[in-house]
Scaffold this active site. Structure first.
Site, PDB file in Angstrom:
ATOM      1  N   SER A 268      13.713   7.079  30.636  1.00  0.00           N
ATOM      2  CA  SER A 268      14.630   8.027  31.260  1.00  0.00           C
ATOM      3  C   SER A 268      16.063   7.471  31.232  1.00  0.00           C
ATOM      4  O   SER A 268      16.590   7.186  30.162  1.00  0.00           O
ATOM      5  CB  SER A 268      14.162   8.332  32.688  1.00  0.00           C
ATOM      6  OG  SER A 268      14.809   9.449  33.215  1.00  0.00           O
TER       7      SER A 268
ATOM      8  N   ASP B 298      10.704   9.230  26.893  1.00  0.00           N
ATOM      9  CA  ASP B 298      10.900  10.540  27.528  1.00  0.00           C
ATOM     10  C   ASP B 298      12.329  10.807  27.985  1.00  0.00           C
ATOM     11  O   ASP B 298      12.562  11.233  29.120  1.00  0.00           O
ATOM     12  CB  ASP B 298       9.931  10.715  28.709  1.00  0.00           C
ATOM     13  CG  ASP B 298       9.542  12.182  28.887  1.00  0.00           C
ATOM     14  OD1 ASP B 298       9.311  12.857  27.870  1.00  0.00           O
ATOM     15  OD2 ASP B 298       9.461  12.652  30.031  1.00  0.00           O
TER      16      ASP B 298
ATOM     17  N   HIS C 263       6.636  12.764  33.660  1.00  0.00           N
ATOM     18  CA  HIS C 263       7.852  12.123  33.156  1.00  0.00           C
ATOM     19  C   HIS C 263       7.718  10.602  33.125  1.00  0.00           C
ATOM     20  O   HIS C 263       8.221   9.948  32.209  1.00  0.00           O
ATOM     21  CB  HIS C 263       9.028  12.549  34.031  1.00  0.00           C
ATOM     22  CG  HIS C 263      10.336  11.952  33.616  1.00  0.00           C
ATOM     23  ND1 HIS C 263      10.827  12.043  32.327  1.00  0.00           N
ATOM     24  CD2 HIS C 263      11.266  11.242  34.324  1.00  0.00           C
ATOM     25  CE1 HIS C 263      11.996  11.422  32.260  1.00  0.00           C
ATOM     26  NE2 HIS C 263      12.273  10.926  33.447  1.00  0.00           N
TER      27      HIS C 263
END
Length: 409
Positions: free
Chosen positions: A151, A176, A372
């Protein structure tokens, strides 16, 4: 819709009812009881250390033991709001597959790291922090570094590699985060952050929320990572400093779930209150009124629930969000390094990366059935993918009989 967007939208929904038969209180309690006992850092890492870079910056790091054979150092960068402990289970998995050492860092404003200006979370500042820390850790010769970021950490990993702050960087894996979908998700980020609880009564309650909300789907990962994301409101220290918890605190947390089942009826409620057999309605009302108990909302009870809060207020970092992700796809593609992208959904690619993937400019892997926090939800599979990539590129040797999987969607 990307997994990040789905995670934020899910945060606006009421908590789901846990599986099991809905009915009598005793049966529900048995189905609801779950072990949310926090995990310790030393179950996964060989050492932790506070490294002072200069008078203004001290960073907490966690390292696994040295590999039996020469291998790279995996530099692991966590996402916004997380801490180095988010990589705990991944580190155990990957070091059992290949000869390598994992180096996990609490970035500025996160975990147990301490800097003078914690509010400066610009991409350049965070990347420079990492570079300065690496040079401090390895003053004579920097070992082969393979950087992995999730992230926000993935975005910072790209900036770090693009700025060429340290020598001997051999490759990068981004987990991601894609410029296009990240920029779209920023519009709803503030509402997502507002949907989270501001306080937790205990560390197990925070772990329970982490699982029930869907932030992390692997309870074993949440037990280790969640204490690194919250601080004690009294001491202002990271929750990891309160571990291990006394047995009485764990027992109390078992009985104080943040998410009581709204459909269950306790046995006390099922029993008839005294006065139900009264002849007139007024007596019935009086008895019911006498039996009714108002919710306990005294100041002491309210304050008791405010024992822990978030380590970092991510809403204050909004001015840096665009800087983290703007131009990220081009920077990633233009890195003269072996590149790998791990996604939780095939829908996550933007146009620039779609073209780059078709041209074979990086390897992509999609891992299904995860949220996520891919590396926390499925640490074994993520370790397999990264280990296979390192072996194929001859950056590392297998530590055991390891079956190298070919990349696929």
């Amino acid at each position: 819709m990307s997994s990040l967007q789905r995670t934020m939208l899910k945060g606006k929904l009421p908590p789901t009812i846990p599986g099991g038969r809905i009915g009598r209180a005793d049966s529900f309690k048995k189905s609801r009881i779950r072990d949310y006992k926090p995990g310790m850092w030393n179950e996964f890492f060989a050492e932790k250390e506070d490294v002072t870079v200069d008078e203004q910056r001290t960073f907490r790091i966690y390292r696994t033991k040295q590999p039996e054979k020469p291998g790279p150092v995996l530099l692991l960068l966590h996402g916004g709001g997380y801490s180095a402990l988010t990589w705990a289970h991944f580190c155990s998995e990957v070091t059992s597959m290949i000869h390598c050492q994992c180096l996990c860092i609490d970035m500025r404003g996160h975990g147990d790291s301490k800097v003078d200006d914690e509010d400066d979370l610009s991409a350049d500042t965070l990347a420079k922090d990492i570079g300065d820390l690496i040079l401090k850790l390895y003053p004579e010769e920097v070992p082969q570094l393979f950087v992995v970021g999730h992230s926000m950490g993935g975005a910072i990993a790209v900036h770090f590699a693009h700025m060429a702050l340290v020598p001997n960087l051999i490759g990068i894996t981004v987990i991601d985060v894609v410029e296009g979908t990240a920029m779209e998700a920023l519009a709803s980020m503030q509402s997502f952050l507002r949907s989270r609880p501001k306080y937790f009564q205990s560390i197990p309650n925070a772990i329970e929320w982490c699982i029930r909300s869907g932030q992390v789907r692997n309870v074993d990962s949440a037990k280790v990572s969640m204490p690194g994301q919250i601080i004690n409101c009294t001491t202002n220290k990271l929750a990891t400093n309160d571990l291990p918890l006394p047995d009485d605190v764990l027992e109390e947390a078992h009985h104080n779930s943040m998410f009581p089942n709204p459909f269950s009826i306790s046995e006390d409620e099922e029993s008839s209150p005294p006065g139900d057999d009264a002849a007139d309605g007024s007596s019935e009302s009086a008895a019911a009124g006498a039996d009714f108990k108002k919710p306990n909302t005294t100041k002491s009870t309210t304050e008791a629930a405010k024992n822990y809060t978030w380590r970092i207020d991510l809403s204050k970092s909004e001015k840096y969000w665009v800087g983290w992700f703007s131009g990220l796809s081009d920077k990633f593609l233009n890195l003269r390094l072996p590149k790998q992208l791990l996604l939780a959904s095939i829908d996550g690619l933007d146009r620039t990366l779609t073209v780059g993937q078709m041209q074979g400019r990086f390897q992509m892997q999609v891992l299904a059935r995860c949220g996520h926090a891919v590396h926390e939800d499925r640490p074994h599979e993520v370790a397999e993918v990264i280990s296979g990539y390192l072996i194929r590129n001859r950056f590392a040797e297998a530590a055991s009989e390891f079956r190298c999987h070919m990349p696929s969607c």
